[in-house]
Write a protein that holds these residues in place. Sequence first.
Motif, mmCIF file in Angstrom:
data_model
loop_
_atom_site.group_PDB
_atom_site.id
_atom_site.type_symbol
_atom_site.label_atom_id
_atom_site.label_comp_id
_atom_site.label_asym_id
_atom_site.label_seq_id
_atom_site.Cartn_x
_atom_site.Cartn_y
_atom_site.Cartn_z
ATOM 1 N N UNK A 1 -1.849 10.364 -1.473
ATOM 2 C CA UNK A 1 -2.016 9.717 -2.783
ATOM 3 C C UNK A 1 -3.506 9.738 -3.139
ATOM 4 N N UNK A 2 -3.879 10.476 -4.187
ATOM 5 C CA UNK A 2 -5.304 10.554 -4.532
ATOM 6 C C UNK A 2 -5.887 9.158 -4.755
ATOM 7 N N UNK A 3 -7.037 8.895 -4.133
ATOM 8 C CA UNK A 3 -7.734 7.625 -4.339
ATOM 9 C C UNK A 3 -7.284 6.504 -3.415
ATOM 10 N N UNK B 1 6.084 10.044 -1.408
ATOM 11 C CA UNK B 1 6.050 8.644 -1.842
ATOM 12 C C UNK B 1 4.668 8.027 -1.623
ATOM 13 N N UNK B 2 4.386 7.032 -2.427
ATOM 14 C CA UNK B 2 3.245 6.161 -2.140
ATOM 15 C C UNK B 2 3.755 5.185 -1.080
ATOM 16 N N UNK B 3 3.674 5.633 0.164
ATOM 17 C CA UNK B 3 4.374 4.937 1.252
ATOM 18 C C UNK B 3 3.662 3.660 1.671
ATOM 19 N N UNK B 4 4.410 2.743 2.152
ATOM 20 C CA UNK B 4 3.988 1.501 2.817
ATOM 21 C C UNK B 4 3.352 0.453 1.901
ATOM 22 N N UNK B 5 2.580 0.882 0.914
ATOM 23 C CA UNK B 5 1.983 -0.109 0.022
ATOM 24 C C UNK B 5 2.500 0.032 -1.417
ATOM 25 N N UNK B 6 3.134 1.166 -1.731
ATOM 26 C CA UNK B 6 3.504 1.468 -3.122
ATOM 27 C C UNK B 6 4.472 0.469 -3.727
ATOM 28 N N UNK B 7 5.470 0.048 -2.940
ATOM 29 C CA UNK B 7 6.487 -0.859 -3.487
ATOM 30 C C UNK B 7 5.875 -2.221 -3.807
ATOM 31 N N UNK B 8 4.942 -2.687 -2.956
ATOM 32 C CA UNK B 8 4.283 -3.977 -3.215
ATOM 33 C C UNK B 8 3.307 -3.835 -4.377
ATOM 34 N N UNK C 1 -7.689 -3.822 -1.462
ATOM 35 C CA UNK C 1 -8.454 -2.759 -2.123
ATOM 36 C C UNK C 1 -9.016 -1.745 -1.124
ATOM 37 N N UNK C 2 -9.392 -2.233 0.070
ATOM 38 C CA UNK C 2 -9.947 -1.319 1.067
ATOM 39 C C UNK C 2 -8.888 -0.793 2.020
ATOM 40 N N UNK C 3 -7.633 -1.058 1.748
ATOM 41 C CA UNK C 3 -6.529 -0.706 2.645
ATOM 42 C C UNK C 3 -5.739 -1.968 2.935
ATOM 43 N N UNK C 4 -4.455 -1.827 3.286
ATOM 44 C CA UNK C 4 -3.619 -3.009 3.464
ATOM 45 C C UNK C 4 -4.054 -3.864 4.650
#
Length: 552
Positions: free
Chosen positions: A496-498, A378-385, A403-406
């Motif tokens: 997750x690439x990138x 999964x694109x965990x922790x930030x993917x759903x938002x 953009x630089x991390x949550x």
Amino acid sequence: MPDRYDAVIVGAGFSGLYLIKRLRDAGFSVLAVEAAPSVGGTWYWNAYPGARCDVESFDYSYSFSKELEDEWDWSERYPGQPELLRYLNHVADRFDLRRDIRFDTRVTSATFDEPANGWTVGLDNGDTLEARFFILAGGAISMPNFTAIEGRESFAGQIYHTGTWPHEPIDFTGKRVAVIGTGSSGVQTSTAIADKVAQLTVFQRTPNYTAPVLNHPLTPEALAEWRKTSGERHERSRHSRQGIPYAFPTVAALSVSAEERQEAYRNAWENSHLFALRLTYSDLMVDEAANETVSEFVRGRIRETVKDPVTAERLTPRSYPFATKRPCLGKGYYEMFNRAHVRLVDLRETPIVRITPEGIETTEGEAPFDAIVFATGFDALTGAAARIAITGRDGLTLHEAWAGGPETYLGLASAGFPNLFLVTGPGSPGPLTAMVKSIEQHVDWITDCLEHLRAQGLAAIEAEPEAQAKWVEHVQQVADGTLYPRANSWYVGANIPGKPRRFMPYLGGLGVYRAKCDAIAAAGYEGFVLSGPAALPELATERDQRGGQIGG
Ligand code: NAP
């Protein structure tokens, strides 16, 4: 006219359901928007074969209602996905929560309206909702990583992702099945289908540390004993590091003899629960040499179990310390590779080139399959938002802000996004705890906060940038004092690439975190700006003019 609510919630899983219950009981109007046709969240979507929680039932159930606890009989030590889904459906019915859920609908956008101090929430059916508070409860591990492998669309057989598994029965009997991924989902799927399939090929990029799952039915006596002691068990869990009732060890691995360590590891292995090995010694996650002793113990079990030494070596994790990626529990996982029809493909040696209409081509050639299972996480922790176009104050989007991390304060809020809350968000301990205990803490804190705002006649709450920066730094510092950031895990977004590399969960522990959150609330929501005394009555007046109707 859009429907108006005090709070719009994304998701009707463990978090969303408890939010509806708490907020409604506190007198707020709420609506949860759920993409699935039913409740359950994670436990709705992850209906793959063998899906089972690897936290014990007693610790993976709500603790807010003794009546609920007394009437629900868990059947096994580790609850399976079907039972968890039944439980969450029971919760929804028992507390009449469905009437505040809009199913089969996705939130696509949310825009903060500054003069109104509220959110305009866009849905995929074109409807719009208005809400004072917008709460992201769509899950920490819910956005499937359907990893981009060339040619996927050309495959003529069946393709699945464990995180969006169909609800109709899938029969793998006699089929040639590929499973890509060896995290918890891959381990559970492979071991569950191995008996049925004609041929099972497991594509492994990074070997995992997998301990045996020792599941068993729960007897009436065990349930009765739990009900007698559950209050104390829950309380211990709430103040523990991991949201489970087991004490954190005080003895360091390197302070005892090798024989004593082996004995402790063997006991933990044999009485396995997810945290058992980690809770043998105090220094395993902070001292590389200490961790190496437990890593090597697991490697020894793999060598002992897997007959073919080449396969055993391929299955042996060496590139990262034990538990810095989430370890797995599996039923006969390593044993499975001794069977003639089960094959391991090591993608470090022979990477996938493409998916073809017939199967999968690696650098060693093409193998035909009837079905391919993506257990690629999964694109965990930030993917759903991230899948929602969220715009806060002054047109700032969440994409830009993160953009630089949550960037969050306590994992609960983000500066620039007033009246937006996250449940088990990045910067919270959630993903490294037994989730339900973390969820209850978050939801209770958010509800108390909304009640405080209402009592004070306040309309908005927003994290201060300075407080947030300090929290982000603190989360990082705590992580840097451990071995956790060493692994290329979803904890750091490396899958997750990138995705910017940043250790996202708070490692200070649930108990410490709870105390911090409580202290911050008691100090008048320190680190937050509370504002807008006039706006709430205005919203109420508008509602009154519309005949007291606040939503559906
Ligand atoms: P995961 O732990 O992220 O595992 C994904 C697997 O897919 C990894 O082996 C990964 O390899 C591999 N992978 C990803 N992209 C790939 C690619 N392009 N090519 C080949 N392999 C690729 O995901 P998960 O197993 O779904 O589990 C996610 C989390 O959900 C768990 O850590 C856990 O927190 C939770 N979960 C819990 C349970 C339970 O309670 N029993 C069950 C399932 C999931 P790399 O390691 O090299 O990235």
